[in-house]
Write an enzyme that holds these catalytic residues in place. Sequence first.
Site, mmCIF file in Angstrom:
data_model
loop_
_atom_site.group_PDB
_atom_site.id
_atom_site.type_symbol
_atom_site.label_atom_id
_atom_site.label_comp_id
_atom_site.label_asym_id
_atom_site.label_seq_id
_atom_site.Cartn_x
_atom_site.Cartn_y
_atom_site.Cartn_z
ATOM 1 N N HIS A 39 7.996 11.087 -0.885
ATOM 2 C CA HIS A 39 9.294 10.800 -0.268
ATOM 3 C C HIS A 39 10.151 12.054 -0.226
ATOM 4 O O HIS A 39 10.631 12.540 -1.245
ATOM 5 C CB HIS A 39 10.015 9.684 -1.032
ATOM 6 C CG HIS A 39 9.296 8.374 -0.971
ATOM 7 N ND1 HIS A 39 8.503 7.913 -1.996
ATOM 8 C CD2 HIS A 39 9.240 7.436 0.007
ATOM 9 C CE1 HIS A 39 8.000 6.738 -1.653
ATOM 10 N NE2 HIS A 39 8.424 6.433 -0.441
ATOM 11 N N HIS A 46 3.311 5.697 5.664
ATOM 12 C CA HIS A 46 2.418 5.208 4.626
ATOM 13 C C HIS A 46 2.527 3.686 4.517
ATOM 14 O O HIS A 46 3.392 3.055 5.114
ATOM 15 C CB HIS A 46 2.688 5.885 3.278
ATOM 16 C CG HIS A 46 4.096 5.748 2.784
ATOM 17 N ND1 HIS A 46 5.136 6.530 3.236
ATOM 18 C CD2 HIS A 46 4.646 4.903 1.872
ATOM 19 C CE1 HIS A 46 6.262 6.184 2.625
ATOM 20 N NE2 HIS A 46 5.998 5.199 1.797
ATOM 21 N N CYS A 81 9.590 -4.636 -3.735
ATOM 22 C CA CYS A 81 8.917 -3.779 -2.758
ATOM 23 C C CYS A 81 7.893 -2.938 -3.503
ATOM 24 O O CYS A 81 7.959 -2.788 -4.721
ATOM 25 C CB CYS A 81 9.906 -2.830 -2.070
ATOM 26 S SG CYS A 81 11.251 -3.622 -1.184
ATOM 27 N N HIS A 83 4.019 -0.275 -3.059
ATOM 28 C CA HIS A 83 2.928 0.335 -2.316
ATOM 29 C C HIS A 83 1.607 -0.148 -2.911
ATOM 30 O O HIS A 83 1.412 -0.055 -4.126
ATOM 31 C CB HIS A 83 2.981 1.866 -2.419
ATOM 32 C CG HIS A 83 4.301 2.448 -2.010
ATOM 33 N ND1 HIS A 83 5.344 2.590 -2.899
ATOM 34 C CD2 HIS A 83 4.731 2.922 -0.819
ATOM 35 C CE1 HIS A 83 6.379 3.132 -2.264
ATOM 36 N NE2 HIS A 83 6.031 3.334 -1.005
ATOM 37 N N GLU A 101 7.950 -5.004 -12.055
ATOM 38 C CA GLU A 101 9.369 -4.777 -11.827
ATOM 39 C C GLU A 101 10.251 -5.896 -12.376
ATOM 40 O O GLU A 101 11.352 -5.642 -12.884
ATOM 41 C CB GLU A 101 9.648 -4.616 -10.329
ATOM 42 C CG GLU A 101 8.979 -3.420 -9.693
ATOM 43 C CD GLU A 101 9.387 -3.224 -8.245
ATOM 44 O OE1 GLU A 101 10.450 -3.775 -7.846
ATOM 45 O OE2 GLU A 101 8.670 -2.543 -7.511
ATOM 46 N N TYR A 118 9.195 0.401 9.654
ATOM 47 C CA TYR A 118 10.535 0.960 9.829
ATOM 48 C C TYR A 118 10.577 2.408 9.344
ATOM 49 O O TYR A 118 9.693 2.874 8.622
ATOM 50 C CB TYR A 118 11.571 0.142 9.030
ATOM 51 C CG TYR A 118 11.485 0.393 7.543
ATOM 52 C CD1 TYR A 118 12.359 1.266 6.910
ATOM 53 C CD2 TYR A 118 10.492 -0.216 6.766
ATOM 54 C CE1 TYR A 118 12.252 1.532 5.552
ATOM 55 C CE2 TYR A 118 10.384 0.039 5.422
ATOM 56 C CZ TYR A 118 11.273 0.912 4.807
ATOM 57 O OH TYR A 118 11.162 1.179 3.473
ATOM 58 N N GLU A 127 12.479 6.971 4.054
ATOM 59 C CA GLU A 127 11.412 5.985 3.900
ATOM 60 C C GLU A 127 10.774 5.805 5.272
ATOM 61 O O GLU A 127 11.478 5.675 6.284
ATOM 62 C CB GLU A 127 11.965 4.647 3.409
ATOM 63 C CG GLU A 127 12.246 4.583 1.932
ATOM 64 C CD GLU A 127 10.999 4.366 1.082
ATOM 65 O OE1 GLU A 127 9.879 4.616 1.597
ATOM 66 O OE2 GLU A 127 11.146 3.975 -0.078
ATOM 67 N N GLU A 129 7.527 3.605 6.627
ATOM 68 C CA GLU A 129 6.475 2.714 6.168
ATOM 69 C C GLU A 129 6.044 1.689 7.220
ATOM 70 O O GLU A 129 6.876 1.220 8.000
ATOM 71 C CB GLU A 129 6.970 1.926 4.939
ATOM 72 C CG GLU A 129 7.361 2.810 3.773
ATOM 73 C CD GLU A 129 7.928 2.014 2.607
ATOM 74 O OE1 GLU A 129 7.880 2.527 1.480
ATOM 75 O OE2 GLU A 129 8.428 0.882 2.816
ATOM 76 N N TRP A 176 15.718 -1.857 5.581
ATOM 77 C CA TRP A 176 14.527 -2.674 5.842
ATOM 78 C C TRP A 176 14.821 -4.150 5.562
ATOM 79 O O TRP A 176 14.379 -5.020 6.299
ATOM 80 C CB TRP A 176 13.324 -2.182 5.045
ATOM 81 C CG TRP A 176 13.463 -2.208 3.553
ATOM 82 C CD1 TRP A 176 13.163 -3.240 2.713
ATOM 83 C CD2 TRP A 176 13.938 -1.150 2.725
ATOM 84 N NE1 TRP A 176 13.416 -2.901 1.418
ATOM 85 C CE2 TRP A 176 13.884 -1.616 1.390
ATOM 86 C CE3 TRP A 176 14.381 0.153 2.969
ATOM 87 C CZ2 TRP A 176 14.280 -0.833 0.306
ATOM 88 C CZ3 TRP A 176 14.780 0.945 1.901
ATOM 89 C CH2 TRP A 176 14.731 0.463 0.584
#
Length: 207
Positions: A39, A46, A81, A83, A101, A118, A127, A129, A176
């Site tokens: 980032h 990604h 959120c 990855h 989290e 977005y 960001e 993604e 987002w």
Amino acid sequence: MSSGQAHGSGAAASMPEELVVLLDDAGNAIGTAPKATVHTADTPLHLAFSAYVFGSDGHLLLTRRALDKATFPGIWTNSVCGHPAPGEDLADAVRRRAELELGVSVTGVRLVLPGFGYRAQMGGVVEHELCPVYVAWLAPGERLRLDASEVHEATWVPWSEVCEEVRFGLRVVSPWCAQQLRLLEGLGPQPGRWPAGDPELLPPAAR
């Protein structure tokens, strides 16, 4: 489940280096990169995901990102959120990140917006993604145990209230999340009845 707020109270445990899956414009995997370095002001495209976690009363869990996050610190957003690891199923990644989290197990994980993507920036950090969206439910008896390195605080809000607040500018959320809310509203007023998204519409790297 409480309708009040919860606050993060502990640091994340030491974990192996987290990799993100890099994509070409068609959503094909073209390599990996360490999350800690990807980032920047010119973040490559990604693979990611967003998830909306609901309680048994239909309230949505909104989370406020940790104040020292590299991207969009301190901003309210959807429940979780993340990855996926290289080769990891996105639904499995939702469950993993909810545990990490939020400290909870989620059930009924379902794809709802397979083609969402977005690009957004804050403070010069971008960001970028392809970010399929999932819905899930808090497992019975679970209580939030927030990881303070990821989540500063969290609150449960009725779904219709969240949509109205964001629509009329009464609650500021991540770019987002704002875009996803508009699309999710189009699926109908009851999240439990949202149709499942077509997995064939996922980015190729996520199929």
